[in-house]
Structures are given as structure tokens and as C-alpha cells.
Design a protein around this motif. Sequence first.
Motif, PDB file in Angstrom:
ATOM      1  N   MET A   1       8.997  39.081   7.015  1.00 49.98           N
ATOM      2  CA  MET A   1       8.069  38.295   6.206  1.00 49.98           C
ATOM      3  C   MET A   1       7.767  39.085   4.932  1.00 49.98           C
ATOM      4  N   ASP A   2       7.727  38.397   3.795  1.00 50.34           N
ATOM      5  CA  ASP A   2       7.435  39.092   2.541  1.00 50.34           C
ATOM      6  C   ASP A   2       5.919  39.247   2.359  1.00 50.34           C
ATOM      7  N   LEU A   3       5.531  40.060   1.370  1.00 51.43           N
ATOM      8  CA  LEU A   3       4.112  40.363   1.186  1.00 51.43           C
ATOM      9  C   LEU A   3       3.292  39.142   0.791  1.00 51.43           C
ATOM     10  N   ASN A   4       3.889  38.208   0.040  1.00 47.36           N
ATOM     11  CA  ASN A   4       3.167  36.959  -0.271  1.00 47.36           C
ATOM     12  C   ASN A   4       2.813  36.209   1.009  1.00 47.36           C
ATOM     13  N   SER A   5       3.741  36.186   1.960  1.00 45.80           N
ATOM     14  CA  SER A   5       3.489  35.496   3.231  1.00 45.80           C
ATOM     15  C   SER A   5       2.402  36.214   4.024  1.00 45.80           C
ATOM     16  N   TRP A   6       2.439  37.541   4.034  1.00 49.74           N
ATOM     17  CA  TRP A   6       1.381  38.288   4.721  1.00 49.74           C
ATOM     18  C   TRP A   6       0.028  37.998   4.078  1.00 49.74           C
ATOM     19  N   PHE A   7       0.001  37.976   2.749  1.00 49.24           N
ATOM     20  CA  PHE A   7      -1.245  37.685   2.047  1.00 49.24           C
ATOM     21  C   PHE A   7      -1.764  36.300   2.431  1.00 49.24           C
ATOM     22  N   SER A   8      -0.876  35.323   2.422  1.00 51.73           N
ATOM     23  CA  SER A   8      -1.273  33.949   2.768  1.00 51.73           C
ATOM     24  C   SER A   8      -1.810  33.855   4.192  1.00 51.73           C
ATOM     25  N   LYS A   9      -1.275  34.679   5.073  1.00 55.41           N
ATOM     26  CA  LYS A   9      -1.707  34.686   6.477  1.00 55.41           C
ATOM     27  C   LYS A   9      -3.105  35.299   6.640  1.00 55.41           C
ATOM     28  N   GLY A  10      -3.508  36.121   5.682  1.00 56.84           N
ATOM     29  CA  GLY A  10      -4.762  36.872   5.813  1.00 56.84           C
ATOM     30  C   GLY A  10      -6.015  36.019   5.800  1.00 56.84           C
ATOM     31  N   MET A  11      -7.081  36.608   6.345  1.00 53.44           N
ATOM     32  CA  MET A  11      -8.402  35.965   6.374  1.00 53.44           C
ATOM     33  C   MET A  11      -9.135  36.227   5.064  1.00 53.44           C
ATOM     34  N   SER A  12      -9.964  35.304   4.682  1.00 53.51           N
ATOM     35  CA  SER A  12     -10.843  35.541   3.536  1.00 53.51           C
ATOM     36  C   SER A  12     -11.834  36.645   3.902  1.00 53.51           C
ATOM     37  N   VAL A  13     -12.447  37.212   2.891  1.00 55.75           N
ATOM     38  CA  VAL A  13     -13.460  38.249   3.125  1.00 55.75           C
ATOM     39  C   VAL A  13     -14.553  37.701   4.029  1.00 55.75           C
ATOM     40  N   GLN A  14     -15.029  36.507   3.739  1.00 57.35           N
ATOM     41  CA  GLN A  14     -16.123  35.931   4.529  1.00 57.35           C
ATOM     42  C   GLN A  14     -15.712  35.705   5.972  1.00 57.35           C
ATOM     43  N   ASP A  15     -14.491  35.223   6.189  1.00 59.81           N
ATOM     44  CA  ASP A  15     -14.023  35.019   7.567  1.00 59.81           C
ATOM     45  C   ASP A  15     -13.936  36.341   8.315  1.00 59.81           C
ATOM     46  N   TYR A  16     -13.470  37.389   7.636  1.00 58.82           N
ATOM     47  CA  TYR A  16     -13.405  38.714   8.266  1.00 58.82           C
ATOM     48  C   TYR A  16     -14.815  39.174   8.657  1.00 58.82           C
ATOM     49  N   ILE A  17     -15.741  39.089   7.718  1.00 54.69           N
ATOM     50  CA  ILE A  17     -17.115  39.529   7.982  1.00 54.69           C
ATOM     51  C   ILE A  17     -17.738  38.692   9.094  1.00 54.69           C
ATOM     52  N   ASP A  18     -17.559  37.384   9.042  1.00 58.33           N
ATOM     53  CA  ASP A  18     -18.127  36.503  10.067  1.00 58.33           C
ATOM     54  C   ASP A  18     -17.593  36.834  11.455  1.00 58.33           C
ATOM     55  N   GLY A  19     -16.352  37.295  11.538  1.00 61.51           N
ATOM     56  CA  GLY A  19     -15.745  37.609  12.826  1.00 61.51           C
ATOM     57  C   GLY A  19     -16.038  39.011  13.339  1.00 61.51           C
ATOM     58  N   MET A  20     -16.710  39.820  12.538  1.00 60.59           N
ATOM     59  CA  MET A  20     -16.969  41.209  12.944  1.00 60.59           C
ATOM     60  C   MET A  20     -17.933  41.270  14.125  1.00 60.59           C
ATOM     61  N   LYS A  21     -17.615  42.161  15.072  1.00 61.76           N
ATOM     62  CA  LYS A  21     -18.483  42.390  16.224  1.00 61.76           C
ATOM     63  C   LYS A  21     -19.015  43.821  16.231  1.00 61.76           C
ATOM     64  N   THR A  22     -18.340  44.715  15.512  1.00 58.60           N
ATOM     65  CA  THR A  22     -18.715  46.125  15.471  1.00 58.60           C
ATOM     66  C   THR A  22     -18.877  46.548  14.009  1.00 58.60           C
TER      67      THR A  22
END
Length: 185
Positions: free
Chosen positions: A1-22
Motif C-alpha cells: 500500500m502506498d503512503l497516500n492509501s495509508w493516510f486515507s486509512k488513518g483516523m482524524s485527530v478527533q477520532d483518535y482522541i475520542d477513542g483514547m482510553k489511556t
Amino acid sequence: MDLNSWFSKGMSVQDYIDGMKTHKEEMLEVLEQFNLSELQIASLEALKGKKLRVIALSEDWCGDAMLNNPILLKIADAADMEVRFLLRDENVELMDQYLTNGTSRAIPIYIFIDGEGKEYAHWGPRAQKVQELVERGRASLPAKEDPQFEEKQKAFYKELVESYRTDNGIWQTVSESIIQKITLS
């Protein structure tokens, strides 16, 4: 997979923060308290037109991610870079391309990509001065066979995470390291 595809797969900052447990509160505390200097902001101006984006390999349980992620977010904001998060443990195929010392899946790793999806720079998992601080702390621990090793190691990491959460000098060291990497590339 190329880096553009990895980027597209990534979570937004807010989604990452919302999913944090630790380390969520600690990370948000650093994000709220840390600010770039006027000189740092000025040095990032030249990056604005490059349309850089960032893939951040991270996990919420990681103390280094708790420290570095909010600093990256401030830098990205100042340089108009969109950040997407990928969890290391769910994306080992990409992680294994950015091993520390060729063996360790240490995080966070930040992959800066241009508009075409080509790697512009990568950074992580620690600023050199922070790595030296960690190495000095580890060197002061007793041997692993020592009955006090585990207790002393836990105390060291607890103290380290506390300094990551509160030490403006460490924050500045990290910001300078990241900025130097991306402005000199």
C-alpha cells in the motif's frame, strides 16, 4: 500500500482522541498548555505551501505518544498540515518499515508526505535529548535480577511520564527536534 492509501486509512485527530482510553487527560493537558514560540511559528511558514500531510503511528498507552502527539498537532496546525492517526498494533505492515534501530516498533512515528504521497521526512519515536534522558534513567536502575528492579523501573517510568506531562523544557526539546527535521528536509 502506498503512503497516500495509508493516510486515507488513518483516523482524524478527533477520532483518535475520542477513542483514547489511556493518557487522554494527560495528552489534552499538554495540548492545552504547550505553545510554539513566535520564532518556531515563523520557521514553519515556509511549509504552508508544500501541502504536507502527516501519518502518525501511535497508541494511546504510550507515554512518548502522550508527550509528542500534542506537540506534533501544534506544529501541524502552524504549518497547515493535516494529521491522520494509525494505531501501531493494527498497522504493523507500515510500522515495520519504520523500525527503530532496525528492530523495535517504538512509537510514535510521524511520516510527513507531500501532495503526491511521497515521503518528505519521518521522525520518531523520541527527540535525541529525550532519548538520552531515558537512557540515563534506565542506566541507573538495578540489574534485572535484583529484587527491587521491577519496583524501581515502575517508579522511573511513572516519574518520566510525569515529567513528559509537565516539563516545558522537554516540550521545547521535542518541538525543536520535529521542526528541525521537517524544515531541513
